[in-house]
Design an enzyme around this catalytic site. Structure first.
Site, PDB file in Angstrom:
ATOM      1  N   ASP A   1      74.250  -3.543  17.543  1.00 41.71           N
ATOM      2  CA  ASP A   1      74.735  -4.833  17.040  1.00 41.71           C
ATOM      3  C   ASP A   1      74.249  -5.096  15.614  1.00 41.71           C
ATOM      4  O   ASP A   1      74.984  -5.637  14.780  1.00 41.71           O
ATOM      5  CB  ASP A   1      74.363  -5.987  17.982  1.00 41.71           C
ATOM      6  N   GLY A   4      69.342  -1.319  16.632  1.00 44.10           N
ATOM      7  CA  GLY A   4      70.340  -1.671  17.643  1.00 44.10           C
ATOM      8  C   GLY A   4      71.752  -1.609  17.075  1.00 44.10           C
ATOM      9  O   GLY A   4      71.982  -1.894  15.900  1.00 44.10           O
ATOM     10  N   GLY A  25      75.052  -8.078  25.142  1.00 44.88           N
ATOM     11  CA  GLY A  25      73.694  -8.241  24.629  1.00 44.88           C
ATOM     12  C   GLY A  25      72.654  -8.265  25.729  1.00 44.88           C
ATOM     13  O   GLY A  25      72.880  -7.766  26.842  1.00 44.88           O
TER      14      GLY A  25
END
Lengths: 214, 214
Positions: free
Chosen positions: A80, A78, A13
Protein backbone atom coordinates in the site's frame (compact mmCIF):
# COMPACT_ATOMS: atom_id res chain seq x y z
CA UNK A 1 -11.22 3.46 -20.51
CA UNK A 2 -11.85 3.11 -16.80
CA UNK A 3 -14.74 5.12 -15.56
CA UNK A 4 -17.06 3.87 -18.25
CA UNK A 5 -16.71 0.35 -17.01
CA UNK A 6 -18.10 -0.97 -13.76
CA UNK A 7 -15.05 -1.48 -11.64
CA UNK A 8 -14.52 -3.09 -8.26
CA UNK A 9 -11.32 -2.24 -6.40
CA UNK A 10 -10.34 -3.55 -2.99
CA UNK A 11 -7.58 -2.36 -0.64
CA UNK A 12 -7.10 -5.09 1.98
CA UNK A 13 -5.51 -3.70 5.12
CA UNK A 14 -4.97 -4.67 8.73
CA UNK A 15 -8.44 -3.68 9.91
CA UNK A 16 -10.77 -3.55 6.90
CA UNK A 17 -11.60 -4.56 3.35
CA UNK A 18 -11.85 -1.16 1.70
CA UNK A 19 -13.83 -1.42 -1.52
CA UNK A 20 -14.44 1.07 -4.30
CA UNK A 21 -17.43 -0.16 -6.26
CA UNK A 22 -18.27 1.98 -9.28
CA UNK A 23 -16.62 4.89 -7.49
CA UNK A 24 -18.57 4.37 -4.26
CA UNK A 25 -16.61 3.42 -1.16
CA UNK A 26 -17.62 0.55 1.07
CA UNK A 27 -15.81 -0.88 4.07
CA UNK A 28 -16.12 -4.29 5.68
CA UNK A 29 -14.37 -5.35 8.84
CA UNK A 30 -12.09 -8.34 8.40
CA UNK A 31 -14.45 -10.65 10.33
CA UNK A 32 -17.54 -9.60 8.37
CA UNK A 33 -19.10 -11.84 5.76
CA UNK A 34 -18.34 -10.50 2.31
CA UNK A 35 -20.89 -10.50 -0.53
CA UNK A 36 -20.31 -12.43 -3.73
CA UNK A 37 -19.78 -9.59 -6.16
CA UNK A 38 -20.11 -11.60 -9.40
CA UNK A 39 -17.56 -9.33 -11.03
CA UNK A 40 -13.80 -9.01 -11.24
CA UNK A 41 -12.24 -7.58 -8.09
CA UNK A 42 -8.91 -5.84 -8.55
CA UNK A 43 -7.19 -5.89 -5.20
CA UNK A 44 -4.04 -5.11 -3.28
CA UNK A 45 -3.34 -6.65 0.11
CA UNK A 46 -0.99 -6.37 3.06
CA UNK A 47 -2.91 -9.11 4.88
CA UNK A 48 -2.67 -12.72 3.68
CA UNK A 49 -5.39 -14.10 5.95
CA UNK A 50 -7.89 -11.48 4.83
CA UNK A 51 -6.97 -12.15 1.20
CA UNK A 52 -7.79 -15.82 1.73
CA UNK A 53 -11.22 -14.80 3.06
CA UNK A 54 -11.88 -12.68 -0.02
CA UNK A 55 -10.93 -15.64 -2.24
CA UNK A 56 -13.38 -17.79 -0.30
CA UNK A 57 -16.34 -15.61 -1.31
CA UNK A 58 -15.17 -14.50 -4.75
CA UNK A 59 -13.51 -16.38 -7.62
CA UNK A 60 -12.78 -13.59 -10.05
CA UNK A 61 -9.85 -11.77 -8.49
CA UNK A 62 -6.87 -9.92 -9.93
CA UNK A 63 -3.94 -9.27 -7.58
CA UNK A 64 -2.45 -5.98 -8.76
CA UNK A 65 0.83 -6.63 -6.94
CA UNK A 66 2.18 -8.40 -10.02
CA UNK A 67 1.92 -5.13 -11.96
CA UNK A 68 3.67 -2.99 -9.36
CA UNK A 69 7.23 -2.35 -10.36
CA UNK A 70 8.34 0.00 -7.58
CA UNK A 71 12.08 0.19 -7.06
CA UNK A 72 13.43 1.07 -3.63
CA UNK A 73 16.32 0.16 -1.36
CA UNK A 74 13.83 0.09 1.54
CA UNK A 75 13.43 -3.44 2.88
CA UNK A 76 9.94 -4.55 3.88
CA UNK A 77 7.92 -1.70 2.39
CA UNK A 78 4.20 -2.51 2.39
CA UNK A 79 2.45 -2.74 -0.97
CA UNK A 80 0.00 0.00 0.00
CA UNK A 81 2.88 2.38 0.75
CA UNK A 82 4.45 1.61 -2.63
CA UNK A 83 1.18 2.23 -4.44
CA UNK A 84 0.65 5.52 -2.59
CA UNK A 85 4.03 6.73 -3.91
CA UNK A 86 3.43 5.82 -7.55
CA UNK A 87 3.41 8.77 -9.92
CA UNK A 88 5.17 11.25 -7.60
CA UNK A 89 8.62 12.39 -8.69
CA UNK A 90 9.32 14.92 -5.91
CA UNK A 91 7.00 14.79 -2.94
CA UNK A 92 6.46 13.56 0.59
CA UNK A 93 3.64 11.04 0.81
CA UNK A 94 1.91 10.70 4.19
CA UNK A 95 -0.67 7.96 4.79
CA UNK A 96 -2.24 8.81 8.14
CA UNK A 97 -4.18 5.74 9.25
CA UNK A 98 -3.72 3.31 12.14
CA UNK A 99 -0.03 4.09 11.65
CA UNK A 100 1.32 7.17 9.89
CA UNK A 101 3.75 6.27 7.11
CA UNK A 102 5.92 9.05 5.68
CA UNK A 103 7.76 8.43 2.39
CA UNK A 104 10.07 10.62 0.38
CA UNK A 105 10.17 10.61 -3.43
CA UNK A 106 13.02 12.60 -4.97
CA UNK A 107 13.84 12.76 -8.67
CA UNK A 108 11.41 9.87 -9.20
CA UNK A 109 13.29 7.72 -6.69
CA UNK A 110 12.08 6.48 -3.31
CA UNK A 111 14.58 7.71 -0.73
CA UNK A 112 13.10 5.95 2.32
CA UNK A 113 10.61 6.78 5.02
CA UNK A 114 9.53 6.42 8.60
CA UNK A 115 6.54 5.21 10.61
CA UNK A 116 4.80 7.13 13.39
CA UNK A 117 1.95 5.71 15.48
CA UNK A 118 -1.53 6.70 14.25
CA UNK A 119 -3.20 9.76 15.75
CA UNK A 120 -5.90 7.72 17.51
CA UNK A 121 -3.43 5.25 19.00
CA UNK A 122 -1.37 8.09 20.52
CA UNK A 123 -4.49 9.79 21.91
CA UNK A 124 -5.58 6.51 23.50
CA UNK A 125 -2.12 5.95 25.01
CA UNK A 126 -2.11 8.83 27.52
CA UNK A 127 -4.87 7.69 29.89
CA UNK A 128 -3.24 4.24 29.92
CA UNK A 129 -0.03 5.83 31.25
CA UNK A 130 -1.89 7.59 34.08
CA UNK A 131 -5.51 8.40 34.81
CA UNK A 132 -4.27 11.96 35.38
CA UNK A 133 -3.55 12.13 31.65
CA UNK A 134 -7.22 11.72 30.70
CA UNK A 135 -7.96 14.54 28.26
CA UNK A 136 -10.15 15.70 25.40
CA UNK A 137 -8.08 16.38 22.33
CA UNK A 138 -8.06 20.09 21.56
CA UNK A 139 -7.96 20.24 17.76
CA UNK A 140 -7.55 24.01 17.96
CA UNK A 141 -4.58 24.16 20.33
CA UNK A 142 -2.25 27.03 19.41
CA UNK A 143 1.08 25.56 18.31
CA UNK A 144 2.78 28.96 18.59
CA UNK A 145 2.28 29.15 22.36
CA UNK A 146 3.68 26.99 25.11
CA UNK A 147 0.70 25.20 26.69
CA UNK A 148 -0.63 26.25 30.09
CA UNK A 149 -2.95 23.35 30.97
CA UNK A 150 -2.92 19.56 30.73
CA UNK A 151 -5.39 19.37 27.84
CA UNK A 152 -3.27 21.68 25.72
CA UNK A 153 0.01 20.19 26.95
CA UNK A 154 -1.03 16.79 25.59
CA UNK A 155 -2.80 18.02 22.42
CA UNK A 156 0.22 20.19 21.56
CA UNK A 157 2.68 17.34 22.17
CA UNK A 158 0.68 14.90 20.04
CA UNK A 159 0.51 17.30 17.11
CA UNK A 160 4.13 18.43 17.34
CA UNK A 161 5.34 14.82 17.60
CA UNK A 162 3.79 14.22 14.18
CA UNK A 163 4.34 17.61 12.52
CA UNK A 164 7.95 18.35 13.49
CA UNK A 165 9.53 15.07 12.28
CA UNK A 166 7.83 15.61 8.90
CA UNK A 167 8.98 19.25 8.69
CA UNK A 168 12.49 18.13 9.62
CA UNK A 169 12.92 16.03 6.45
CA UNK A 170 11.03 18.40 4.17
CA UNK A 171 12.82 20.64 1.74
CA UNK A 172 10.24 22.43 -0.37
CA UNK A 173 8.38 19.53 -1.86
CA UNK A 174 4.65 19.21 -1.91
CA UNK A 175 3.19 16.92 0.76
CA UNK A 176 0.48 14.50 -0.31
CA UNK A 177 -1.78 13.35 2.53
CA UNK A 178 -4.12 10.41 2.47
CA UNK A 179 -5.74 8.17 5.11
CA UNK A 180 -8.36 8.82 7.78
CA UNK A 181 -6.43 11.61 9.53
CA UNK A 182 -4.81 12.96 6.39
CA UNK A 183 -7.22 15.83 5.84
CA UNK A 184 -6.88 17.06 9.44
CA UNK A 185 -3.08 16.86 9.45
CA UNK A 186 -2.70 18.45 6.01
CA UNK A 187 -3.96 21.73 7.46
CA UNK A 188 -0.72 22.14 9.40
CA UNK A 189 1.44 22.18 6.26
CA UNK A 190 1.79 24.73 3.52
CA UNK A 191 1.91 23.37 -0.02
CA UNK A 192 0.10 20.19 0.92
CA UNK A 193 -2.94 18.45 -0.49
CA UNK A 194 -5.25 15.77 0.77
CA UNK A 195 -6.14 12.96 -1.60
CA UNK A 196 -8.80 10.84 0.02
CA UNK A 197 -8.65 8.19 -2.68
CA UNK A 198 -4.93 8.20 -3.42
CA UNK A 199 -4.61 4.41 -3.20
CA UNK A 200 -7.65 3.77 -5.41
CA UNK A 201 -6.54 6.41 -7.92
CA UNK A 202 -3.17 4.74 -8.20
CA UNK A 203 -4.76 1.29 -8.48
CA UNK A 204 -6.68 2.64 -11.46
CA UNK A 205 -3.47 4.00 -12.96
CA UNK A 206 -1.94 0.54 -12.68
CA UNK A 207 -4.98 -1.09 -14.28
CA UNK A 208 -4.92 1.44 -17.11
CA UNK A 209 -1.19 1.24 -17.70
CA UNK A 210 -1.20 -2.53 -17.86
CA UNK A 211 -4.44 -3.10 -19.75
CA UNK A 212 -5.53 -5.42 -16.97
CA UNK A 213 -9.16 -5.35 -18.07
CA UNK A 214 -9.78 -7.90 -20.79
CA UNK B 1 23.27 20.78 57.48
CA UNK B 2 21.79 18.02 55.39
CA UNK B 3 24.25 15.33 54.49
CA UNK B 4 25.43 14.98 58.04
CA UNK B 5 22.00 13.92 59.17
CA UNK B 6 20.32 10.66 58.31
CA UNK B 7 17.62 11.68 55.90
CA UNK B 8 14.76 9.78 54.32
CA UNK B 9 13.16 11.27 51.22
CA UNK B 10 10.27 9.75 49.26
CA UNK B 11 8.95 10.68 45.81
CA UNK B 12 5.54 9.03 45.47
CA UNK B 13 4.62 8.59 41.84
CA UNK B 14 2.15 6.67 39.72
CA UNK B 15 4.09 3.41 39.72
CA UNK B 16 6.50 3.45 42.67
CA UNK B 17 7.53 4.77 46.03
CA UNK B 18 10.97 6.13 45.24
CA UNK B 19 13.02 6.49 48.43
CA UNK B 20 16.37 8.10 49.06
CA UNK B 21 17.62 6.75 52.38
CA UNK B 22 20.92 8.29 53.48
CA UNK B 23 21.68 8.94 49.82
CA UNK B 24 20.90 5.38 48.72
CA UNK B 25 17.96 4.89 46.37
CA UNK B 26 15.30 2.29 47.00
CA UNK B 27 12.11 1.64 45.05
CA UNK B 28 8.94 -0.12 46.13
CA UNK B 29 6.00 -0.83 43.89
CA UNK B 30 2.76 0.72 45.06
CA UNK B 31 1.30 -2.64 46.09
CA UNK B 32 4.38 -3.69 48.04
CA UNK B 33 4.43 -3.70 51.83
CA UNK B 34 6.50 -0.80 53.10
CA UNK B 35 8.87 -1.05 56.08
CA UNK B 36 8.35 1.03 59.21
CA UNK B 37 11.31 3.36 58.95
CA UNK B 38 11.17 4.74 62.52
CA UNK B 39 12.42 8.08 61.23
CA UNK B 40 10.98 11.19 59.65
CA UNK B 41 10.10 10.73 55.97
CA UNK B 42 10.06 13.89 53.88
CA UNK B 43 7.84 13.18 50.92
CA UNK B 44 6.19 14.59 47.84
CA UNK B 45 3.29 12.84 46.16
CA UNK B 46 1.20 12.93 43.00
CA UNK B 47 -0.77 9.91 44.19
CA UNK B 48 -3.22 10.24 47.09
CA UNK B 49 -3.93 6.52 47.45
CA UNK B 50 -0.25 5.68 47.67
CA UNK B 51 0.26 8.48 50.19
CA UNK B 52 -2.43 6.92 52.38
CA UNK B 53 -0.54 3.62 52.26
CA UNK B 54 2.66 5.30 53.37
CA UNK B 55 0.79 6.90 56.24
CA UNK B 56 -0.50 3.48 57.23
CA UNK B 57 3.03 2.14 57.83
CA UNK B 58 4.72 5.32 59.04
CA UNK B 59 3.63 8.03 61.47
CA UNK B 60 6.43 10.53 61.17
CA UNK B 61 5.84 12.16 57.81
CA UNK B 62 6.45 15.65 56.44
CA UNK B 63 4.64 16.62 53.25
CA UNK B 64 6.98 19.02 51.46
CA UNK B 65 4.17 20.39 49.28
CA UNK B 66 3.39 23.02 51.92
CA UNK B 67 6.86 24.50 51.39
CA UNK B 68 6.64 24.63 47.60
CA UNK B 69 5.88 28.12 46.46
CA UNK B 70 6.07 27.69 42.69
CA UNK B 71 4.24 30.32 40.68
CA UNK B 72 2.90 29.45 37.25
CA UNK B 73 -0.09 30.18 35.06
CA UNK B 74 -0.14 26.49 34.16
CA UNK B 75 -3.26 24.79 35.52
CA UNK B 76 -2.88 21.29 36.92
CA UNK B 77 0.90 21.06 37.05
CA UNK B 78 2.03 18.02 39.04
CA UNK B 79 4.05 18.66 42.21
CA UNK B 80 6.97 16.58 40.90
CA UNK B 81 7.15 18.79 37.78
CA UNK B 82 7.17 21.91 39.92
CA UNK B 83 9.94 20.56 42.13
CA UNK B 84 12.02 19.55 39.07
CA UNK B 85 11.89 23.17 37.87
CA UNK B 86 12.94 24.78 41.16
CA UNK B 87 16.20 26.66 41.00
CA UNK B 88 16.39 27.02 37.22
CA UNK B 89 16.09 30.53 35.84
CA UNK B 90 16.61 29.82 32.14
CA UNK B 91 16.40 26.19 31.14
CA UNK B 92 14.26 23.45 29.68
CA UNK B 93 13.52 20.70 32.20
CA UNK B 94 12.71 17.26 30.80
CA UNK B 95 11.56 14.45 33.09
CA UNK B 96 11.61 11.32 30.92
CA UNK B 97 9.70 8.65 32.80
CA UNK B 98 6.40 6.88 32.10
CA UNK B 99 5.46 10.18 30.47
CA UNK B 100 7.93 12.80 29.26
CA UNK B 101 7.20 16.23 30.72
CA UNK B 102 8.92 19.22 29.14
CA UNK B 103 8.89 22.54 31.01
CA UNK B 104 10.33 25.93 30.13
CA UNK B 105 11.82 28.30 32.68
CA UNK B 106 12.65 31.77 31.38
CA UNK B 107 13.88 34.67 33.49
CA UNK B 108 12.99 32.64 36.58
CA UNK B 109 9.39 32.24 35.39
CA UNK B 110 7.64 29.06 34.35
CA UNK B 111 6.38 29.64 30.78
CA UNK B 112 4.45 26.38 30.35
CA UNK B 113 5.18 22.93 29.04
CA UNK B 114 3.98 19.84 27.24
CA UNK B 115 3.64 16.11 27.83
CA UNK B 116 4.85 13.40 25.48
CA UNK B 117 4.23 9.69 26.06
CA UNK B 118 7.14 7.87 27.71
CA UNK B 119 9.71 6.13 25.52
CA UNK B 120 8.70 2.64 26.64
CA UNK B 121 4.99 3.27 26.10
CA UNK B 122 5.62 4.43 22.51
CA UNK B 123 7.86 1.42 21.79
CA UNK B 124 5.18 -0.93 23.12
CA UNK B 125 2.48 0.77 21.04
CA UNK B 126 3.70 -0.25 17.56
CA UNK B 127 3.15 -4.04 17.74
CA UNK B 128 -0.33 -3.33 19.14
CA UNK B 129 -1.14 -1.37 15.96
CA UNK B 130 -0.05 -4.25 13.72
CA UNK B 131 2.01 -7.39 14.20
CA UNK B 132 3.96 -6.20 11.15
CA UNK B 133 5.25 -3.36 13.31
CA UNK B 134 7.07 -5.71 15.70
CA UNK B 135 10.61 -4.36 15.97
CA UNK B 136 13.72 -4.17 18.12
CA UNK B 137 14.52 -0.58 18.98
CA UNK B 138 17.73 0.49 17.25
CA UNK B 139 19.35 2.88 19.73
CA UNK B 140 22.02 3.68 17.13
CA UNK B 141 19.75 4.60 14.22
CA UNK B 142 21.26 7.44 12.19
CA UNK B 143 18.98 10.46 12.47
CA UNK B 144 20.72 12.16 9.53
CA UNK B 145 19.58 9.54 7.03
CA UNK B 146 16.10 8.62 5.87
CA UNK B 147 15.47 5.06 7.10
CA UNK B 148 15.52 2.13 4.68
CA UNK B 149 14.03 -0.68 6.75
CA UNK B 150 11.15 -1.12 9.20
CA UNK B 151 13.34 -1.33 12.31
CA UNK B 152 15.01 1.97 11.51
CA UNK B 153 11.78 3.56 10.22
CA UNK B 154 10.18 3.02 13.64
CA UNK B 155 13.27 3.75 15.78
CA UNK B 156 13.88 6.97 13.83
CA UNK B 157 10.25 8.07 14.16
CA UNK B 158 10.15 7.40 17.91
CA UNK B 159 13.31 9.43 18.53
CA UNK B 160 12.37 12.29 16.22
CA UNK B 161 8.87 12.50 17.71
CA UNK B 162 10.53 13.26 21.06
CA UNK B 163 13.59 15.24 19.93
CA UNK B 164 12.06 17.58 17.36
CA UNK B 165 9.24 19.02 19.52
CA UNK B 166 11.84 19.83 22.20
CA UNK B 167 14.22 21.41 19.66
CA UNK B 168 11.32 23.42 18.28
CA UNK B 169 10.76 25.33 21.55
CA UNK B 170 14.41 25.61 22.45
CA UNK B 171 16.30 28.82 22.03
CA UNK B 172 19.78 28.37 23.44
CA UNK B 173 19.00 27.36 26.99
CA UNK B 174 20.54 24.43 28.71
CA UNK B 175 18.37 21.33 28.87
CA UNK B 176 18.19 19.47 32.16
CA UNK B 177 17.20 15.81 31.83
CA UNK B 178 16.04 13.53 34.60
CA UNK B 179 13.99 10.32 34.79
CA UNK B 180 14.68 6.77 33.65
CA UNK B 181 15.22 7.65 29.98
CA UNK B 182 16.78 11.04 30.65
CA UNK B 183 20.39 9.95 30.28
CA UNK B 184 19.72 8.24 26.94
CA UNK B 185 17.76 11.17 25.52
CA UNK B 186 20.23 13.80 26.75
CA UNK B 187 22.79 12.47 24.27
CA UNK B 188 20.77 13.89 21.38
CA UNK B 189 21.06 17.48 22.63
CA UNK B 190 23.99 19.81 22.84
CA UNK B 191 24.31 21.82 26.03
CA UNK B 192 22.30 19.34 28.04
CA UNK B 193 22.97 17.53 31.29
CA UNK B 194 21.46 14.54 32.98
CA UNK B 195 20.64 14.83 36.67
CA UNK B 196 19.59 11.43 37.91
CA UNK B 197 18.53 12.76 41.32
CA UNK B 198 17.09 16.11 40.29
CA UNK B 199 13.89 15.62 42.30
CA UNK B 200 15.72 14.48 45.43
CA UNK B 201 18.26 17.31 45.10
CA UNK B 202 15.47 19.83 44.94
CA UNK B 203 13.63 18.21 47.82
CA UNK B 204 16.82 18.73 49.86
CA UNK B 205 16.95 22.37 48.74
CA UNK B 206 13.42 22.83 50.02
CA UNK B 207 14.22 21.16 53.34
CA UNK B 208 17.33 23.33 53.73
CA UNK B 209 15.64 26.56 52.73
CA UNK B 210 12.75 26.06 55.11
CA UNK B 211 14.60 24.60 58.08
CA UNK B 212 12.18 21.69 58.02
CA UNK B 213 14.38 19.53 60.18
CA UNK B 214 13.74 20.19 63.82
Amino acid sequence: MIGELELILCDIGNTTFHFLIDDVEQKYFLNERLPDFNETIYYISVNDNATANLKHSNDDLVDLEQYVNFKTKYKGMGLDRKIACIGYDDAIIVDAGSAITVDIMKKAKHKGGFILPGLKSIKDLYPKISHKLQFDFNTKVNLDKIPLCTQDAISYAILQSIIEPIKKIRKKQQIIFTGGDGEFLSKYFENSIYKKDLIFENMKRIINANNCIA
